[in-house]
Design an enzyme around this catalytic site. Structure first.
Site, PDB file in Angstrom:
ATOM      1  CB  THR A 150     -17.950 -23.904 -11.590  1.00 23.40           C
ATOM      2  OG1 THR A 150     -17.366 -22.883 -10.680  1.00 23.40           O
ATOM      3  CG2 THR A 150     -17.111 -24.723 -11.290  1.00 23.40           C
ATOM      4  CB  SER A 194     -15.898 -18.375 -15.420  1.00 23.35           C
ATOM      5  OG  SER A 194     -16.451 -19.353 -16.644  1.00 23.35           O
ATOM      6  CB  THR A 230     -13.982 -22.547 -11.090  1.00 24.31           C
ATOM      7  OG1 THR A 230     -14.657 -21.411 -11.258  1.00 24.31           O
ATOM      8  CG2 THR A 230     -13.716 -22.600  -9.198  1.00 24.31           C
ATOM      9  CB  THR A 255     -21.916 -24.032 -11.365  1.00 25.10           C
ATOM     10  OG1 THR A 255     -21.776 -22.863 -11.633  1.00 25.10           O
ATOM     11  CG2 THR A 255     -23.376 -24.234 -11.663  1.00 25.10           C
ATOM     12  N   GLY A 256     -22.423 -21.847  -9.117  1.00 21.89           N
ATOM     13  CA  GLY A 256     -22.817 -20.867  -8.443  1.00 21.89           C
ATOM     14  C   GLY A 256     -22.204 -20.239  -7.039  1.00 21.89           C
ATOM     15  NE  ARG A 293     -15.346 -16.935  -2.964  1.00 19.41           N
ATOM     16  CZ  ARG A 293     -16.074 -17.808  -4.007  1.00 19.41           C
ATOM     17  NH1 ARG A 293     -15.286 -18.260  -5.159  1.00 19.41           N
ATOM     18  NH2 ARG A 293     -16.871 -17.985  -3.853  1.00 19.41           N
TER      19      ARG A 293
END
Ligand code: ASP
Length: 337
Positions: A196, A77, A214, A247-248, A224
């Protein structure tokens, strides 16, 4: 002879000048601390702690920390082994910020394994804050970084596996997912768990810095960009107040200027914990249906060394290292679960 009014006016002018030049805001001595998102933050913290314990600068500490997962081949990740986009390109996002509101970032950077160090050079060597795509790569190469193929055999195999489903469903923070596990099971962390590294540090001189790195959402559309390289979304540092990272699902964090919001709430008097909770709740209240299945977590640190963390879904953890206890992983509280 100056009268009282002149003296008052001059004092005011001097005070604002001092404030502008930073002389009135010299940071006090502090107890160093470093916090990072997720359990892989433990290794990042160790590298950061090596800098902090010797009296080093928080900015050097967060950069050193962020470089650890960037080269970890087991970490899909962040950095080199990050899962690619839908079309098989590994594209990386990173940002860095210090206590003087200096910041730099790169987005959709390909072929460079240490985006965090390129972000730092954007901050230090250019008049800009954010470089993207081909321009970011050109800048990195000009600065001496070696372009390489970052797609590892493992990541390529996972991508090809995903392609078989032929569905565009990028996921982030999939700790509630069932993917890759026995039917019916819901376990923390599926085989494509995607997170991340956000890292925040306070050094012995009371200086705060933060970094975020990330590979973004696995299988994302080409081009993106998530929250991580957006100052105010994935990372924000205010040297007088505190720092926050996230994060998320980056789209939700960008929509709500998440990390800036957390820091601004601390400015208004909230503790780091209260600020993270309020920022998460704002996201949940604005899109209650979507929030049931998506993850966002915030991590915050103030100038006193207080830490806070909160997430929408269960499963978000952070790592903390302050030299008194051994580096430890702390589960964050959440809205659901
Ligand atoms: N926040 C990252 C992004 O949206 C992904 C993650 O933290 O899992 O790019």
């Amino acid at each position: 002879m100056p009268n009282r009014r002149d003296v008052f006016k001059n004092t005011l002018a001097l005070t604002s000048l001092a404030a502008i030049s930073g002389a009135a805001t010299a940071a006090p001595a502090a107890k160093p601390i470093v916090v990072s998102t997720w359990d892989f933050g433990v290794a990042a913290n160790q590298a950061a702690w090596d800098v902090l314990k010797g009296g080093g600068y928080a900015l050097d500490a967060v950069e050193a920390g962020a470089r650890i997962p960037e080269v970890d081949l087991k970490n899909h990740s962040v950095g080199r082994a990050g899962y690619p986009d839908r079309d098989g390109h590994v594209s990386l996002d990173a940002s860095i910020m210090d206590e003087k509101w200096r910041c730099g970032a790169v987005a959709a950077l390909e072929h460079i394994e240490h985006p965090i160090s390129v972000a730092r050079l954007v901050m230090e060597k250019t008049p800009h804050v954010l470089l993207v795509g081909a321009g970011a790569l050109q800048f990195a190469v000009e600065q001496g970084f070696k372009p390489e193929e970052l797609l590892t055999p493992d990541s390529e195999a996972a991508w090809k596996d995903w392609l078989k489903t032929a569905k565009y469903q990028p996921v982030a923070n999939s700790e509630m997912s069932t993917y890759g596990h026995a039917p019916g099971s819901v376990v923390p962390g599926d085989v494509h768990n995607h997170d991340t590294l956000g890292i925040l540090a306070l050094d012995a001189q009371g200086r705060l810095s933060g970094a975020c790195t990330t590979s973004g959402m696995a299988w994302k559309l080409r081009g993106r960009v998530g929250d991580s390289p957006i100052i105010g979304a994935g990372l924000y540092v205010d040297g007088e107040i505190g720092a926050a990272t996230s994060t998320g699902v980056g789209e939700e964090v960008i929509r709500n200027a998440g990390s800036f919001l957390v820091v601004e709430l601390m400015r208004q008097g909230r503790s780091p914990q209260q600020a993270c909770e309020e920022a998460v709740m704002r996201i949940v209240k604005r899109r209650p249906e979507a929030a049931k299945t998506l993850q966002v977590g915030f991590l915050a640190l103030n100038t006193k060394g207080d830490v806070g963390a909160f997430a929408i879904q269960k499963g978000f953890v952070y790592a903390q290292c302050d030299g008194t206890k051994t580096d430890r992983v702390v589960p964050a509280r959440s809205v659901f679960g």
